[in-house]
Design a protein around this motif. Structure first.
Motif, PDB file in Angstrom:
ATOM      1  N   MET A   1      11.545  -8.950   5.169  1.00 36.46           N
ATOM      2  CA  MET A   1      10.674  -9.988   4.597  1.00 36.46           C
ATOM      3  C   MET A   1       9.273  -9.862   5.179  1.00 36.46           C
ATOM      4  N   THR A   2       8.264  -9.749   4.306  1.00 31.21           N
ATOM      5  CA  THR A   2       6.894  -9.754   4.804  1.00 31.21           C
ATOM      6  C   THR A   2       6.459 -11.194   5.060  1.00 31.21           C
ATOM      7  N   GLU A   3       5.760 -11.431   6.154  1.00 33.01           N
ATOM      8  CA  GLU A   3       5.376 -12.788   6.532  1.00 33.01           C
ATOM      9  C   GLU A   3       3.953 -13.133   6.100  1.00 33.01           C
ATOM     10  N   GLN A   4       3.438 -12.386   5.150  1.00 32.82           N
ATOM     11  CA  GLN A   4       2.108 -12.654   4.632  1.00 32.82           C
ATOM     12  C   GLN A   4       2.062 -12.155   3.196  1.00 32.82           C
ATOM     13  N   PRO A   5       1.135 -12.669   2.401  1.00 33.12           N
ATOM     14  CA  PRO A   5       1.029 -12.172   1.033  1.00 33.12           C
ATOM     15  C   PRO A   5       0.475 -10.759   0.995  1.00 33.12           C
ATOM     16  N   VAL A   6       0.883 -10.019  -0.023  1.00 30.95           N
ATOM     17  CA  VAL A   6       0.378  -8.675  -0.257  1.00 30.95           C
ATOM     18  C   VAL A   6      -0.860  -8.775  -1.148  1.00 30.95           C
ATOM     19  N   ILE A   7      -1.931  -8.084  -0.773  1.00 30.13           N
ATOM     20  CA  ILE A   7      -3.129  -8.029  -1.596  1.00 30.13           C
ATOM     21  C   ILE A   7      -3.040  -6.797  -2.491  1.00 30.13           C
ATOM     22  N   ILE A   8      -3.237  -7.002  -3.805  1.00 28.70           N
ATOM     23  CA  ILE A   8      -3.098  -5.907  -4.771  1.00 28.70           C
ATOM     24  C   ILE A   8      -4.392  -5.780  -5.570  1.00 28.70           C
ATOM     25  N   LEU A   9      -5.042  -4.638  -5.464  1.00 30.68           N
ATOM     26  CA  LEU A   9      -6.264  -4.365  -6.218  1.00 30.68           C
ATOM     27  C   LEU A   9      -5.911  -3.524  -7.437  1.00 30.68           C
ATOM     28  N   VAL A  10      -6.291  -4.015  -8.604  1.00 28.73           N
ATOM     29  CA  VAL A  10      -5.999  -3.307  -9.851  1.00 28.73           C
ATOM     30  C   VAL A  10      -7.279  -2.677 -10.388  1.00 28.73           C
ATOM     31  N   ASP A  11      -7.249  -1.369 -10.547  1.00 29.46           N
ATOM     32  CA  ASP A  11      -8.392  -0.607 -11.071  1.00 29.46           C
ATOM     33  C   ASP A  11      -9.688  -0.818 -10.295  1.00 29.46           C
ATOM     34  N   LEU A  30      -4.615 -10.416   7.382  1.00 33.65           N
ATOM     35  CA  LEU A  30      -3.794  -9.779   6.352  1.00 33.65           C
ATOM     36  C   LEU A  30      -3.913  -8.268   6.468  1.00 33.65           C
ATOM     37  N   THR A  31      -2.795  -7.567   6.292  1.00 30.65           N
ATOM     38  CA  THR A  31      -2.803  -6.123   6.539  1.00 30.65           C
ATOM     39  C   THR A  31      -2.211  -5.283   5.423  1.00 30.65           C
ATOM     40  N   GLU A  32      -1.464  -5.878   4.492  1.00 29.27           N
ATOM     41  CA  GLU A  32      -0.789  -5.066   3.470  1.00 29.27           C
ATOM     42  C   GLU A  32      -1.617  -5.016   2.190  1.00 29.27           C
ATOM     43  N   LEU A  33      -2.113  -3.821   1.873  1.00 27.13           N
ATOM     44  CA  LEU A  33      -2.961  -3.621   0.706  1.00 27.13           C
ATOM     45  C   LEU A  33      -2.338  -2.575  -0.217  1.00 27.13           C
ATOM     46  N   ARG A  34      -2.203  -2.974  -1.481  1.00 29.82           N
ATOM     47  CA  ARG A  34      -1.718  -2.059  -2.506  1.00 29.82           C
ATOM     48  C   ARG A  34      -2.844  -1.834  -3.514  1.00 29.82           C
ATOM     49  N   PRO A  38      -6.998   3.581  -8.303  1.00 29.72           N
ATOM     50  CA  PRO A  38      -8.393   3.568  -7.805  1.00 29.72           C
ATOM     51  C   PRO A  38      -9.218   4.621  -8.538  1.00 29.72           C
ATOM     52  N   ARG A  39     -10.318   4.225  -9.117  1.00 27.24           N
ATOM     53  CA  ARG A  39     -11.099   5.132  -9.961  1.00 27.24           C
ATOM     54  C   ARG A  39     -11.577   6.375  -9.224  1.00 27.24           C
ATOM     55  N   ASP A  40     -12.046   6.190  -7.987  1.00 26.16           N
ATOM     56  CA  ASP A  40     -12.623   7.309  -7.242  1.00 26.16           C
ATOM     57  C   ASP A  40     -11.620   8.034  -6.358  1.00 26.16           C
ATOM     58  N   GLY A  41     -10.338   7.747  -6.577  1.00 27.17           N
ATOM     59  CA  GLY A  41      -9.299   8.455  -5.847  1.00 27.17           C
ATOM     60  C   GLY A  41      -9.025   7.889  -4.460  1.00 27.17           C
ATOM     61  N   TRP A  42      -7.979   8.458  -3.861  1.00 28.88           N
ATOM     62  CA  TRP A  42      -7.564   8.029  -2.521  1.00 28.88           C
ATOM     63  C   TRP A  42      -6.892   9.190  -1.820  1.00 28.88           C
ATOM     64  N   PRO A  43      -7.127   9.379  -0.516  1.00 31.72           N
ATOM     65  CA  PRO A  43      -7.907   8.539   0.411  1.00 31.72           C
ATOM     66  C   PRO A  43      -9.403   8.624   0.133  1.00 31.72           C
ATOM     67  N   SER A  44     -10.146   7.692   0.737  1.00 33.76           N
ATOM     68  CA  SER A  44     -11.567   7.580   0.457  1.00 33.76           C
ATOM     69  C   SER A  44     -12.346   7.423   1.749  1.00 33.76           C
ATOM     70  N   GLN A  45     -13.223   8.367   2.013  1.00 33.59           N
ATOM     71  CA  GLN A  45     -14.066   8.253   3.211  1.00 33.59           C
ATOM     72  C   GLN A  45     -15.017   7.081   3.084  1.00 33.59           C
ATOM     73  N   ALA A  46     -15.456   6.798   1.861  1.00 32.48           N
ATOM     74  CA  ALA A  46     -16.353   5.661   1.641  1.00 32.48           C
ATOM     75  C   ALA A  46     -15.660   4.355   2.010  1.00 32.48           C
ATOM     76  N   ASP A  59      -5.132   2.573   6.561  1.00 35.65           N
ATOM     77  CA  ASP A  59      -4.057   3.542   6.793  1.00 35.65           C
ATOM     78  C   ASP A  59      -2.747   3.123   6.136  1.00 35.65           C
ATOM     79  N   GLY A  60      -2.581   1.826   5.906  1.00 40.44           N
ATOM     80  CA  GLY A  60      -1.330   1.342   5.330  1.00 40.44           C
ATOM     81  C   GLY A  60      -1.345   1.183   3.825  1.00 40.44           C
ATOM     82  N   VAL A  61      -2.436   1.592   3.160  1.00 40.96           N
ATOM     83  CA  VAL A  61      -2.548   1.435   1.707  1.00 40.96           C
ATOM     84  C   VAL A  61      -1.446   2.217   0.984  1.00 40.96           C
ATOM     85  N   THR A  62      -0.857   1.584  -0.032  1.00 40.38           N
ATOM     86  CA  THR A  62       0.078   2.272  -0.916  1.00 40.38           C
ATOM     87  C   THR A  62      -0.487   2.252  -2.331  1.00 40.38           C
TER      88      THR A  62
END
Length: 244
Positions: A1-11, A30-34, A38-46, A59-62
């Motif tokens: 069970m995650t104890e925080q909400p997941v942040i999800i970025l779409v496009d 908050l630490t979990e990012l989905r 992503p338009r410019d690809g991943w991973p991203s130095q920017a 580092d934890g992005v999925t």
């Protein structure tokens, strides 16, 4: 069970914006990012550069191909949007939503929050996947937030929904607040100087004026160092008086 909400970025479009989202998230714990497409690809130095050190999030992005894939394992989903969708849906403020999420997560529910891309936000199909819409009560004539601002607003309300920080505190810079005895000692010395200087025009006015002066210093909540400074001021004024 995650104890925080997941942040999800779409496009999301720019890596810099993803980095600023990571920074906003970590500021609020908050630490979990989905990320979906992503338009410019991943991973991203920017994104790394703009995250200001929020590498734990970066580092934890999925990554996901579709929004449906990104929410598949979640039990409860909120979508953020600032424009009408022509749908019958429940709308909550970030504050109410955060309190609701706290209860849901405490019960073992996995929760996620959808944020749309910079250009047009979430599409209606994405919003339809959500159980409720989060709408920020901003100026009705101007509701323009960038992606990181939107994430920060919602993340901040999540953090504040269980925050016990005092509404006010006194920063004493390592000097302890003065004790009643220290303040009384200063007041005694001050009163003696005022007596010698002929400050009180009559004996009757003395008690009331001294009470007012004491209250003035009490409202200021002086520290031990500040009381010592006040003693030094009295000494300097006494020296100046003798020279004159």
């Amino acid at each position: 069970m995650t104890e925080q909400p997941v942040i999800i970025l779409v496009d999301p479009q720019l890596g810099e914006n993803i980095g600023m989202v990571a920074r906003a998230m970590l500021n609020c714990g908050l630490t979990e990012l989905r990320i979906v497409r992503p338009r410019d690809g991943w991973p991203s130095q920017a994104a790394i550069d703009a995250s200001a050190g929020a590498v734990e999030v970066i580092d934890g992005v999925t990554l996901y191909e579709t929004t449906l894939d990104a929410v598949a394992d979640l039990n409860r989903v909120y979508a953020t949007t600032g424009r009408p969708r022509g749908m019958v849906t429940r709308i909550v403020t970030p504050r109410h939503g955060a309190e609701e999420m706290r209860r849901e997560i405490a019960d073992g529910t996995k929760v996620g929050i959808l944020f749309g891309g910079e250009r047009s936000g979430l599409n209606n199909d994405d919003v339809a996947l959500a159980d409720a819409v989060i709408e920020v009560p901003l100026n009705p004539d101007f509701k323009s937030l960038n992606l990181a601002q939107a994430v920060l607003l919602v993340s901040y309300e999540w953090r504040m929904s269980q925050d016990a920080t005092l509404g006010e505190r006194l920063e004493t810079n390592e000097s302890e607040p003065a004790s009643k005895a220290e303040l009384d000692n200063f007041m005694t010395r001050l009163a003696d100087g005022l007596d010698k200087g002929g400050f009180f025009k009559s004996p009757a006015m003395r008690p009331g004026v001294l009470r007012n002066i004491r209250n003035l210093f009490k409202r200021g909540q002086p520290t031990e160092q500040e009381i010592r400074t006040l003693h030094g001021i009295i000494v300097a004024l006494q020296k100046a008086g003798k020279k004159n």
